[in-house]
Design an enzyme around this catalytic site. Structure first.
Site, PDB file in Angstrom:
ATOM      1  N   MET A   1      39.993  30.963  51.920  1.00 21.27           N
ATOM      2  CA  MET A   1      39.341  30.366  53.091  1.00 21.27           C
ATOM      3  C   MET A   1      37.959  30.997  53.291  1.00 21.27           C
ATOM      4  SD  MET A   1      42.239  29.318  55.792  1.00 21.27           S
ATOM      5  CE  MET A   1      42.366  30.884  56.628  1.00 21.27           C
TER       6      MET A   1
ATOM      7  N   LEU B   1      34.729  36.206  51.822  1.00 19.48           N
ATOM      8  CA  LEU B   1      35.303  36.931  50.675  1.00 19.48           C
ATOM      9  C   LEU B   1      35.034  38.434  50.755  1.00 19.48           C
ATOM     10  CD1 LEU B   1      34.345  34.512  47.748  1.00 19.48           C
ATOM     11  CD2 LEU B   1      36.396  34.495  49.186  1.00 19.48           C
ATOM     12  N   HIS B   2      36.009  39.197  50.269  1.00 23.19           N
ATOM     13  CA  HIS B   2      35.896  40.647  50.254  1.00 23.19           C
ATOM     14  C   HIS B   2      36.507  41.175  48.952  1.00 23.19           C
ATOM     15  CE1 HIS B   2      40.104  40.424  51.316  1.00 23.19           C
ATOM     16  NE2 HIS B   2      39.811  39.731  52.403  1.00 23.19           N
TER      17      HIS B   2
ATOM     18  N   HIS C   1      39.638  39.553  47.534  1.00 24.54           N
ATOM     19  CA  HIS C   1      39.428  38.311  46.774  1.00 24.54           C
ATOM     20  C   HIS C   1      38.832  38.627  45.398  1.00 24.54           C
ATOM     21  CE1 HIS C   1      39.082  36.743  51.048  1.00 24.54           C
ATOM     22  NE2 HIS C   1      40.036  35.977  50.559  1.00 24.54           N
TER      23      HIS C   1
ATOM     24  N   GLY D   1      47.285  36.872  46.757  1.00 16.74           N
ATOM     25  CA  GLY D   1      47.385  38.302  47.019  1.00 16.74           C
ATOM     26  C   GLY D   1      48.720  38.659  47.662  1.00 16.74           C
TER      27      GLY D   1
ATOM     28  N   LEU E   1      42.613  45.031  53.161  1.00 14.33           N
ATOM     29  CA  LEU E   1      41.399  44.226  53.360  1.00 14.33           C
ATOM     30  C   LEU E   1      41.784  42.827  53.824  1.00 14.33           C
ATOM     31  CD1 LEU E   1      39.207  45.279  50.295  1.00 14.33           C
ATOM     32  CD2 LEU E   1      39.312  46.268  52.585  1.00 14.33           C
TER      33      LEU E   1
ATOM     34  N   ARG F   1      39.705  38.978  58.558  1.00 16.96           N
ATOM     35  CA  ARG F   1      39.736  39.166  60.009  1.00 16.96           C
ATOM     36  C   ARG F   1      39.386  40.602  60.432  1.00 16.96           C
ATOM     37  NH1 ARG F   1      44.137  35.070  59.698  1.00 16.96           N
ATOM     38  NH2 ARG F   1      43.402  33.241  60.859  1.00 16.96           N
TER      39      ARG F   1
HETATM   40  O1  PAF Z   1      45.615  32.827  52.004  1.00 17.43           O
HETATM   41  C1  PAF Z   1      44.721  31.999  52.318  1.00 17.43           C
HETATM   42  O2  PAF Z   1      43.529  32.312  52.314  1.00 17.43           O
HETATM   43  C2  PAF Z   1      45.117  30.593  52.713  1.00 17.43           C
HETATM   44  O3  PAF Z   1      46.330  30.581  53.378  1.00 17.43           O
HETATM   45  C3  PAF Z   1      45.108  29.605  51.527  1.00 17.43           C
HETATM   46  C4  PAF Z   1      46.159  29.973  50.497  1.00 17.43           C
HETATM   47  C5  PAF Z   1      43.744  29.580  50.875  1.00 17.43           C
HETATM   48  C6  PAF Z   1      45.425  28.196  52.024  1.00 17.43           C
HETATM   49  O4  PAF Z   1      44.484  27.750  52.944  1.00 17.43           O
END
Ligand code: PAF
Length: 258
Positions: free
Chosen positions: A10, A13-14, A17, A126, A162, A165
């Site tokens: 979503m 990114l950190h 990710h 993750g 991490l 939020r």
């Molecule tokens: O873990 C997330 O970032 C979200 O739940 C995902 C898997 C991208 C679905 O929107």
């Protein structure tokens, strides 16, 4: 031909990710999606304020090893408007699901759509969102989706998992949030000393955490695959927690191996 590896996110990114992207790029070409999925947010949750950093995220994903970064539009994912089509069942109604009703139905809905469009060989998730990982694994098997690979939770130097939020936290909030991984470690220590009684293990974590943090949604010890809930555990397990710091809901978990 190189494998197609998919890292759905979503955004915001950190390093967590980045570790998914790096693991993925060892086995194929990584495509990252960045889509803040409206169907997994409750009415009073942070959909509107969720951090959106398109340019930074693009650059970060590429520098972490992604071959492609895809920003789906709402229309691409939900041509008829946001709509939940999947049901996460009992596994989706415990833990996170009992505090965020419909959350996992929304997650599975978007994950299925993303998988159908991207058609990856492997998708990477993750371990921080352990319940999501367990659910997506089951779900992908059910509809012959991609193989699901998982990557261990990335923590900062002080132990905080991490999360996008974490950026909502003030300095004080950050310090308070460190009690969350500490509570998990207390449970893990008792487990490694041989304690197997679930209620006692949970009490160790809850007693410690509730002195520091006033709103704990849950701290539970369950078998690794979460169901059924047992009183005594003689198998690999997880301790999972959700707690609030300064109005931000944080989740974390630790593995308890035999
Ligand atoms: O873990 C997330 O970032 C979200 O739940 C995902 C898997 C991208 C679905 O929107």
């Amino acid at each position: 031909m190189k494998k197609k590896i998919f890292v759905p996110t979503m955004g915001a990114l950190h390093k967590g990710h980045a570790s998914l992207i790096k693991e993925g790029s060892k086995i194929g070409d990584v495509i990252v999606s960045i889509f803040v999925n409206p169907t997994q947010f409750g009415a009073n949750e942070d959909f509107d304020s969720y951090p959106r950093r398109k340019e930074d995220d693009f650059a970060y994903a590429i520098s972490s090893g992604a071959k492609e970064v895809w920003f789906p539009t709402l229309d691409e994912i939900y041509p008829d408007g946001p709509f939940i089509s999947e049901s996460s069942g009992e596994l989706g109604s415990i833990l996170e699901g009992s505090f965020r009703p419909g959350f996992f139905d929304g997650v599975l809905t978007v994950v299925k759509k993303l998988f159908q469009i991207v058609e990856p060989d492997v998708a990477i998730f993750g371990e921080k969102d352990w319940q999501q990982l367990v659910l997506v694994k089951e779900f992908s098997k059910m509809f012959n989706g991609p193989e699901i690979m998982s990557v261990k939770t990335k923590r900062d130097n002080n132990g905080l998992a991490l999360s996008s939020r974490n950026s909502y936290l003030s300095k004080d909030g950050y310090s308070q949030s460190l009690y969350i991984p500490e509570a998990l470690l207390k449970v893990k220590t008792a487990w490694s000393e041989g304690l197997r009684d679930v209620r006692t293990l949970e009490a160790i974590g809850i007693d410690f955490l509730s002195e520091k943090i006033s709103k704990i949604d849950y701290l539970e010890v369950r078998p690794s695959f979460l169901l059924p809930k047992l009183d005594i555990l003689n198998q690999d397990a997880r301790v999972l927690v959700a707690a609030w710091v300064e109005g931000t809901r944080l989740i974390d978990n630790e593995e308890l191996t035999l």
